[in-house]
Scaffold this motif. Structure first.
Motif, PDB file in Angstrom:
ATOM      1  N   ASP A   1      44.461  44.102  45.493  1.00 27.03           N
ATOM      2  CA  ASP A   1      45.448  43.585  46.462  1.00 27.03           C
ATOM      3  C   ASP A   1      45.317  42.070  46.617  1.00 27.03           C
ATOM      4  OD1 ASP A   1      46.911  45.785  47.122  1.00 27.03           O
ATOM      5  OD2 ASP A   1      45.494  46.437  48.673  1.00 27.03           O
ATOM      6  N   ALA A   2      45.226  41.385  45.507  1.00 23.52           N
ATOM      7  CA  ALA A   2      45.003  39.936  45.572  1.00 23.52           C
ATOM      8  C   ALA A   2      46.280  39.151  45.872  1.00 23.52           C
ATOM      9  CB  ALA A   2      44.392  39.445  44.258  1.00 23.52           C
ATOM     10  N   PHE A   3      47.440  39.801  45.720  1.00 27.45           N
ATOM     11  CA  PHE A   3      48.685  39.073  46.007  1.00 27.45           C
ATOM     12  C   PHE A   3      49.008  39.177  47.493  1.00 27.45           C
ATOM     13  CE2 PHE A   3      49.202  40.123  41.477  1.00 27.45           C
ATOM     14  CZ  PHE A   3      49.360  38.835  40.990  1.00 27.45           C
TER      15      PHE A   3
ATOM     16  N   ARG B   1      52.173  34.333  45.283  1.00 26.51           N
ATOM     17  CA  ARG B   1      51.089  33.868  46.157  1.00 26.51           C
ATOM     18  C   ARG B   1      49.846  34.721  45.944  1.00 26.51           C
ATOM     19  NH1 ARG B   1      51.588  29.436  48.716  1.00 26.51           N
ATOM     20  NH2 ARG B   1      50.691  29.098  50.768  1.00 26.51           N
ATOM     21  N   LEU B   2      48.844  34.098  45.362  1.00 23.39           N
ATOM     22  CA  LEU B   2      47.626  34.820  45.002  1.00 23.39           C
ATOM     23  C   LEU B   2      46.464  34.343  45.866  1.00 23.39           C
ATOM     24  CD1 LEU B   2      46.133  36.628  42.799  1.00 23.39           C
ATOM     25  CD2 LEU B   2      45.653  34.481  41.654  1.00 23.39           C
ATOM     26  N   ASP B   3      45.752  35.268  46.453  1.00 18.33           N
ATOM     27  CA  ASP B   3      44.501  34.916  47.129  1.00 18.33           C
ATOM     28  C   ASP B   3      43.398  35.054  46.081  1.00 18.33           C
ATOM     29  OD1 ASP B   3      42.244  34.616  48.606  1.00 18.33           O
ATOM     30  OD2 ASP B   3      42.797  36.028  50.191  1.00 18.33           O
TER      31      ASP B   3
ATOM     32  N   CYS C   1      40.841  38.023  43.610  1.00 18.10           N
ATOM     33  CA  CYS C   1      41.268  38.248  42.219  1.00 18.10           C
ATOM     34  C   CYS C   1      40.044  38.428  41.314  1.00 18.10           C
ATOM     35  CB  CYS C   1      42.105  37.068  41.752  1.00 18.10           C
ATOM     36  SG  CYS C   1      42.486  37.126  40.005  1.00 18.10           S
ATOM     37  N   ILE C   2      40.104  39.449  40.470  1.00 19.89           N
ATOM     38  CA  ILE C   2      38.963  39.764  39.590  1.00 19.89           C
ATOM     39  C   ILE C   2      38.670  38.593  38.643  1.00 19.89           C
ATOM     40  CG2 ILE C   2      38.189  41.311  37.740  1.00 19.89           C
ATOM     41  CD1 ILE C   2      39.848  43.535  39.153  1.00 19.89           C
ATOM     42  N   SER C   3      39.705  37.880  38.236  1.00 18.10           N
ATOM     43  CA  SER C   3      39.460  36.734  37.344  1.00 18.10           C
ATOM     44  C   SER C   3      38.599  35.695  38.049  1.00 18.10           C
ATOM     45  CB  SER C   3      40.781  36.103  36.902  1.00 18.10           C
ATOM     46  OG  SER C   3      41.425  36.967  36.025  1.00 18.10           O
ATOM     47  N   TYR C   4      38.946  35.407  39.289  1.00 21.04           N
ATOM     48  CA  TYR C   4      38.153  34.448  40.063  1.00 21.04           C
ATOM     49  C   TYR C   4      36.741  34.987  40.297  1.00 21.04           C
ATOM     50  CZ  TYR C   4      36.355  32.095  44.227  1.00 21.04           C
ATOM     51  OH  TYR C   4      35.556  31.434  45.120  1.00 21.04           O
TER      52      TYR C   4
ATOM     53  N   ASP D   1      43.484  41.436  33.152  1.00 21.33           N
ATOM     54  CA  ASP D   1      44.827  41.228  32.580  1.00 21.33           C
ATOM     55  C   ASP D   1      45.877  42.139  33.213  1.00 21.33           C
ATOM     56  OD1 ASP D   1      43.986  39.365  30.644  1.00 21.33           O
ATOM     57  OD2 ASP D   1      43.382  40.952  29.277  1.00 21.33           O
ATOM     58  N   ILE D   2      45.505  42.881  34.245  1.00 20.48           N
ATOM     59  CA  ILE D   2      46.391  43.959  34.700  1.00 20.48           C
ATOM     60  C   ILE D   2      47.773  43.449  35.112  1.00 20.48           C
ATOM     61  CG2 ILE D   2      46.692  45.702  36.526  1.00 20.48           C
ATOM     62  CD1 ILE D   2      43.688  46.287  36.262  1.00 20.48           C
ATOM     63  N   CYS D   3      47.826  42.318  35.841  1.00 23.04           N
ATOM     64  CA  CYS D   3      49.147  41.856  36.280  1.00 23.04           C
ATOM     65  C   CYS D   3      49.947  41.256  35.122  1.00 23.04           C
ATOM     66  CB  CYS D   3      49.045  40.887  37.462  1.00 23.04           C
ATOM     67  SG  CYS D   3      48.019  39.457  37.177  1.00 23.04           S
ATOM     68  N   GLN D   4      49.348  41.115  33.971  1.00 19.47           N
ATOM     69  CA  GLN D   4      50.110  40.737  32.782  1.00 19.47           C
ATOM     70  C   GLN D   4      50.484  41.989  31.988  1.00 19.47           C
ATOM     71  OE1 GLN D   4      49.329  36.861  30.904  1.00 19.47           O
ATOM     72  NE2 GLN D   4      47.199  37.263  31.432  1.00 19.47           N
TER      73      GLN D   4
HETATM   74  S1  SF4 Z   1      44.209  39.173  37.414  1.00 16.69           S
HETATM   75 FE1  SF4 Z   1      43.815  41.286  38.110  1.00 16.69          FE
HETATM   76  S2  SF4 Z   1      42.824  41.069  40.097  1.00 16.69           S
HETATM   77 FE2  SF4 Z   1      43.778  39.084  39.609  1.00 16.69          FE
HETATM   78  S3  SF4 Z   1      45.787  39.185  40.553  1.00 16.69           S
HETATM   79 FE3  SF4 Z   1      46.059  39.913  38.453  1.00 16.69          FE
HETATM   80  S4  SF4 Z   1      45.828  42.139  38.613  1.00 16.69           S
HETATM   81 FE4  SF4 Z   1      44.999  41.262  40.496  1.00 16.69          FE
END
Ligand code: SF4
Ligand code: SF4
Length: 383
Positions: free
Chosen positions: A205-207, A212-214, A218-221, A246-249
């Motif tokens: 739930d990073a969006f 708008r990303l928190d 975010c797993i990448s962060y 990469d999920i949101c891609q």
């Molecule tokens: S990279 Fe993963 S954790 Fe980060 S916003 Fe996208 S889906 Fe969510």
């Protein structure tokens, strides 16, 4: 090609950039990027987490002409890194992790820097040595997606990434600032429409909302940028990701049926697509550096990668990883010891508890002690 007009020069620069391997090229002026205010608001809200370099360079990022007064145009370039390996959703055999696609091959910074330098050299040969130029690849205070968007390479999607209608979003970006006045390309329209697949798919739930990303969620962060402990409440949501996500891609319709990269530097290294996790726990510093030489993973250092591997193994609940995780309770790095303790606590076996009991008796680091105690009682540390 005879270069007589700014239009012809622009066309020739694009052709040379394509020849150097940049699939997408666009040109913009050096104006303030359109989302500079929302970038400032994003920082103000604290969504950038511990990325202090963003705050330090906020003004430069928002107003590039204040620090590059000679620059008139920006050539934005992009190179596709997608290689067609599907993400395994079912684990079979030894536990495996997931590394973000961009990190399977060689570090792109080196590839881009040498090619943008070559592009600048070609421009000077063509126009004259007096042309000023400066290449940026992720390292400078540049809102890269903003410039690439202005240059018509793509639009910034609800997942906050730049998306090309034909090439999707799996590409790297770079910029060459030039003292030349060049005709600018037109931005393209946003094509997200009513889609919200990326927002719904995010496991943490990073969006906060569309666009708008928190980053703190975010797993990448969490697996790349964050240097310290991963907040315990969020660890279970990280799944088997050990470097990026990469999920949101993956869910984005514009990433379906895209072409694979032909760039040799971006083809997956042996073992980096879905790597086995337990052998990674055995790497000492020297082995880590040698294994990941030239790889983006090097950036997280051994302690960061092992922290992430421990979290992934805890989430996978892998009983066969217990001896390797138990050995990590004596690792020189407190960060690694603490996350290994958490992972052992998740498995909850007698063997894991015995290792945790022993470690608690000898541990001297206060944060690790808390991690071990929580692992033994099943609670989450409060950081
Ligand atoms: S990279 Fe993963 S954790 Fe980060 S916003 Fe996208 S889906 Fe969510
Ligand atoms: S998944 Fe849908 S909303 Fe998200 S970036 Fe792609 S097109 Fe836009």
């Amino acid at each position: 090609m005879v270069v007589q007009s700014p239009e012809q020069l622009t066309q020739a620069i694009k052709e040379e950039a394509h020849r150097l391997g940049f699939e997408l090229v666009g040109i913009s002026s050096v104006s303030d990027p359109p989302h500079e205010q929302s970038f400032a608001d994003w920082l103000q809200e604290g969504y950038g987490g511990e990325m202090a370099y963003m705050t330090r360079t906020e003004q430069a990022r928002r107003h590039p002409s204040t620090w590059l007064p000679w620059a008139r145009s920006v050539v934005s370039v992009a190179m596709n890194y997608y290689t067609p390996f599907p993400r395994e959703t079912h684990q079979a055999g030894a536990p495996k992790g997931w590394i973000s696609r961009y990190a399977w091959g060689e570090d792109y910074h080196t590839v881009f820097e040498s090619r943008l330098d070559a592009l600048l050299g070609w421009i000077r040969n063509t126009v004259g040595e007096e042309v000023q130029g400066k290449a940026y690849v992720d390292a400078g205070p540049v809102l890269e997606k903003g410039f690439a968007g202005l240059a018509g390479i793509g639009w910034i999607g609800k997942n906050t990434l730049l998306i090309s209608p034909k090439h999707g979003s799996y590409f790297f970006l770079g910029e060459l600032f030039l003292s030349l006045e060049l005709p600018a390309d037109q931005p393209i329209r946003n094509r997200c429409g009513s889609c919200d697949l990326c927002l719904k798919a995010c496991p943490t739930d990073a969006f906060v909302g569309p666009y708008r990303l928190d980053a703190r969620r975010c797993i990448s962060y969490l697996t790349i940028e964050l240097k310290g402990s991963i907040p315990a409440q969020i660890r279970p949501l990280i799944g088997s990701h050990i470097f990026g996500c990469d999920i949101c891609q993956e869910v984005c319709p514009y990433n379906v049926n895209i072409e694979a990269s032909k760039e040799p530097a971006f083809q997956p290294r042996e073992g980096l697509h879905a790597p086995e996790l337990i052998p990674l726990l055995a790497l000492n510093d020297e082995q880590f550096r040698s294994w990941f030489k030239g790889s983006p993973l090097k950036r997280s250092k051994r302690r960061g990668v092992l922290r992430n591997v421990a979290v992934a193994l805890g989430n996978l609940g892998s009983a066969e990883s217990i001896p390797a995780l138990a050995r990590l309770l004596s690792d020189p790095e407190p960060l690694v010891r603490g996350h290994a303790a958490w992972a052992l606590g998740r498995t909850g076996t007698t063997e894991a508890r015995a290792a945790l009991d022993e470690a608690l008796a000898r541990e001297t680091d206060p944060d690790v002690k808390v991690e071990i105690a929580q692992a033994l009682t099943g609670g989450a540390p409060s950081h």
